[in-house]
Design an enzyme around this catalytic site. Structure first.
Site, PDB file in Angstrom:
ATOM      1  N   HIS A 151      23.152 -58.911 -32.801  1.00  0.00           N
ATOM      2  CA  HIS A 151      21.852 -59.222 -33.410  1.00  0.00           C
ATOM      3  C   HIS A 151      21.712 -60.748 -33.359  1.00  0.00           C
ATOM      4  O   HIS A 151      22.696 -61.471 -33.533  1.00  0.00           O
ATOM      5  CB  HIS A 151      21.819 -58.692 -34.841  1.00  0.00           C
ATOM      6  N   TYR A 178      35.023 -53.473 -38.386  1.00  0.00           N
ATOM      7  CA  TYR A 178      35.260 -52.112 -37.898  1.00  0.00           C
ATOM      8  C   TYR A 178      34.384 -51.169 -38.710  1.00  0.00           C
ATOM      9  O   TYR A 178      34.837 -50.253 -39.366  1.00  0.00           O
ATOM     10  CB  TYR A 178      36.748 -51.769 -38.029  1.00  0.00           C
TER      11      TYR A 178
HETATM   12  P1  NDP Z   1      28.882 -53.014 -41.141  1.00  0.00           P
HETATM   13  O1  NDP Z   1      28.263 -53.288 -42.452  1.00  0.00           O
HETATM   14  O2  NDP Z   1      29.138 -51.585 -40.785  1.00  0.00           O
HETATM   15  O3  NDP Z   1      30.266 -53.847 -41.033  1.00  0.00           O
HETATM   16  C1  NDP Z   1      31.282 -53.585 -41.894  1.00  0.00           C
HETATM   17  C2  NDP Z   1      32.543 -54.230 -41.374  1.00  0.00           C
HETATM   18  O4  NDP Z   1      32.518 -55.643 -41.641  1.00  0.00           O
HETATM   19  C3  NDP Z   1      33.754 -53.649 -42.057  1.00  0.00           C
HETATM   20  O5  NDP Z   1      34.783 -53.467 -41.121  1.00  0.00           O
HETATM   21  C4  NDP Z   1      34.094 -54.741 -43.055  1.00  0.00           C
HETATM   22  O6  NDP Z   1      35.451 -54.741 -43.338  1.00  0.00           O
HETATM   23  C5  NDP Z   1      33.741 -55.976 -42.277  1.00  0.00           C
HETATM   24  N1  NDP Z   1      33.593 -57.151 -43.151  1.00  0.00           N
HETATM   25  C6  NDP Z   1      32.756 -57.265 -44.193  1.00  0.00           C
HETATM   26  N2  NDP Z   1      32.897 -58.469 -44.771  1.00  0.00           N
HETATM   27  C7  NDP Z   1      33.854 -59.121 -44.077  1.00  0.00           C
HETATM   28  C8  NDP Z   1      34.451 -60.401 -44.184  1.00  0.00           C
HETATM   29  N3  NDP Z   1      34.058 -61.259 -45.120  1.00  0.00           N
HETATM   30  N4  NDP Z   1      35.424 -60.745 -43.307  1.00  0.00           N
HETATM   31  C9  NDP Z   1      35.818 -59.888 -42.335  1.00  0.00           C
HETATM   32  N5  NDP Z   1      35.267 -58.643 -42.179  1.00  0.00           N
HETATM   33  C10 NDP Z   1      34.317 -58.278 -43.044  1.00  0.00           C
HETATM   34  O7  NDP Z   1      28.049 -53.766 -40.006  1.00  0.00           O
HETATM   35  P2  NDP Z   1      27.151 -53.115 -38.843  1.00  0.00           P
HETATM   36  O8  NDP Z   1      28.071 -52.514 -37.835  1.00  0.00           O
HETATM   37  O9  NDP Z   1      26.036 -52.347 -39.406  1.00  0.00           O
HETATM   38  O10 NDP Z   1      26.518 -54.460 -38.236  1.00  0.00           O
HETATM   39  C11 NDP Z   1      27.272 -55.358 -37.465  1.00  0.00           C
HETATM   40  C12 NDP Z   1      26.341 -56.121 -36.547  1.00  0.00           C
HETATM   41  O11 NDP Z   1      25.710 -55.214 -35.642  1.00  0.00           O
HETATM   42  C13 NDP Z   1      25.222 -56.852 -37.275  1.00  0.00           C
HETATM   43  O12 NDP Z   1      24.980 -58.047 -36.594  1.00  0.00           O
HETATM   44  C14 NDP Z   1      24.044 -55.909 -37.104  1.00  0.00           C
HETATM   45  O13 NDP Z   1      22.791 -56.564 -37.147  1.00  0.00           O
HETATM   46  C15 NDP Z   1      24.311 -55.373 -35.712  1.00  0.00           C
HETATM   47  N6  NDP Z   1      23.704 -54.076 -35.379  1.00  0.00           N
HETATM   48  C16 NDP Z   1      23.833 -53.025 -36.245  1.00  0.00           C
HETATM   49  C17 NDP Z   1      23.308 -51.794 -35.924  1.00  0.00           C
HETATM   50  C18 NDP Z   1      23.493 -50.617 -36.824  1.00  0.00           C
HETATM   51  O14 NDP Z   1      23.016 -49.548 -36.472  1.00  0.00           O
HETATM   52  N7  NDP Z   1      24.166 -50.731 -37.964  1.00  0.00           N
HETATM   53  C19 NDP Z   1      22.574 -51.574 -34.636  1.00  0.00           C
HETATM   54  C20 NDP Z   1      22.583 -52.728 -33.774  1.00  0.00           C
HETATM   55  C21 NDP Z   1      23.114 -53.930 -34.173  1.00  0.00           C
HETATM   56  P3  NDP Z   1      36.026 -54.488 -44.834  1.00  0.00           P
HETATM   57  O15 NDP Z   1      36.683 -53.146 -44.741  1.00  0.00           O
HETATM   58  O16 NDP Z   1      36.999 -55.596 -45.022  1.00  0.00           O
HETATM   59  O17 NDP Z   1      34.878 -54.535 -45.796  1.00  0.00           O
END
Ligand code: NDP
Ligand code: MG
Length: 335
Positions: free
Chosen positions: A108, A24
């Site tokens: 991705h 999230y």
């Molecule tokens: P984020 O870094 O924003 O994701 C963070 C989320 O991942 C938090 O909810 C975090 O929860 C959770 N998380 C982290 N570690 C774990 C774990 N071990 N187990 C469960 N949940 C976990 O990611 P993005 O949204 O940037 O990227 C997600 C995907 O989207 C990737 O594949 C990226 O390449 C793709 N993407 C991203 C874009 C962007 O603009 N950012 C654009 C297009 C694609 P917690 O609170 O527990 O840490």
């Protein structure tokens, strides 16, 4: 290049399915909220126990589950945690619990293309990748528009993978803007190449080299910062809005002449050769292997490089100058 729109998608396909979003964060929040507002009744957010994001998801009227629970519940599981963590979470929590007939979705191609995640053969695997950050995916949706997305199907086990993918894209707003067909390979390799040549590596090194050249030449670091970093935004905004030829015309003739006569000297055959090598490292998987090993080693050199880079004098000058321009922080999009 095939482009799909809402008229090519049936939004009811996704509305009739249980959709879990793993993560999230940047993308996860936008996907989950847009799906909910498009009428997908069963949307859940999967988070590890104790996640700071759980409260936000719950107060947005979204069910919160653990990754293992979500894997056993969802018809469509969209993986939106950081790319370098996905393989481990998949192996430990998703794979052992994944429901038969489920579809796995990604934003991705990295983990599927480089086979860090290898789903069971009966699982559909597709990608819906918005070409914009999560806050824009959300704000465009709320405006009644959307951010263009990429769609790719890696495995069509059910025979409906594309239909489900397009329906998902439609529900997050992508079908209003256009959903462009690609492959996991193309999306992944061009994405890595773009960030390693232009967007991250190229732009940052260009700025730093020019900044250092001016400062070593005896010019004030403040002047070097304005000319080599701050003003990048003016040009990038123009490029983004109107492309290259009309951006050149918007600059002075002096600037345009300097561009034609100096550009090819600066970015010469050596740079192109190195770009080809960088592309080959991406294509062969050697970059992916290097990054996987770096993560397995606890990101030791990555963290050291990050620390060293943050100590560059351009950071101190930048902080001081940006404090003189408070509107910059005020106008920045809220994450
Ligand atoms: P984020 O870094 O924003 O994701 C963070 C989320 O991942 C938090 O909810 C975090 O929860 C959770 N998380 C982290 N570690 C774990 C774990 N071990 N187990 C469960 N949940 C976990 O990611 P993005 O949204 O940037 O990227 C997600 C995907 O989207 C990737 O594949 C990226 O390449 C793709 N993407 C991203 C874009 C962007 O603009 N950012 C654009 C297009 C694609 P917690 O609170 O527990 O840490
Ligand atoms: Mg990218």
């Amino acid at each position: 290049m095939r482009v799909y729109y809402d008229r090519d998608a049936d939004v009811n396909v996704i509305k009739g399915r249980k959709v879990a979003i793993l993560g999230y964060g940047n993308q996860g929040r936008a996907h989950a909220q847009n799906l909910r507002d498009s009428g997908v009744r069963e949307v859940a957010v999967a988070l590890r126990p104790g996640s700071a994001a759980a409260e936000g998801a719950a107060s947005a009227n979204l069910a919160v589950m653990t990754p293992a629970e979500a894997a056993g519940w969802a018809d469509v599981l969209m993986i939106l945690i950081p790319d370098e963590l996905q393989a481990k979470v998949y192996a430990e929590e998703i794979a052992p619990n994944l429901k038969d007939g489920a579809a796995l979705a990604f934003a991705h191609g990295f983990n599927i293309h480089f086979r860090l995640i290898e789903p069971r053969p009966e699982v559909d695997v597709f990608m819906i990748a918005p070409k914009g950050p999560g806050h824009t995916v959300r704000s465009e949706y709320l405006r009644g528009a959307g951010v263009p997305c990429l769609v790719a199907v890696d495995r069509d086990a059910s025979g409906n993978a594309l239909e489900i993918a397009l329906s998902y894209a439609s529900a997050i707003g992508g079908g209003r803007a256009g959903v462009i067909e690609t492959t996991f390979k193309e999306e992944c390799e061009t994405d890595l190449f773009g960030e390693q040549t232009v967007l991250c590596a190229g732009l940052n090194e260009l700025i730093l080299s020019a900044f250092e050249t001016l400062v070593e030449g005896g010019y004030a670091p403040e002047m070097a910062y304005f000319e080599c970093l701050h003003e990048v935004k003016l040009v990038v905004d123009l490029l983004y809005e109107r492309g290259m030829a009309r951006t050149r015309r918007a600059c002075s003739n002096t600037a345009e002449y300097g561009d034609y006569t100096r550009g090819r000297r600066l970015i010469g055959p050596g740079v192109r050769q190195e770009m080809k090598r960088i592309l080959e490292e991406i294509q062969s998987g050697s970059f992916a292997r290097e990054w996987v090993l770096e993560n397995a080693a606890g990101q030791a050199s990555f963290k050291a490089m990050r620390r060293r880079a943050a100590e560059h004098p351009i950071e101190e000058v930048g902080e001081r100058l940006r404090a003189m321009m408070p509107w910059i922080a005020e106008n920045a999009p809220k994450a």
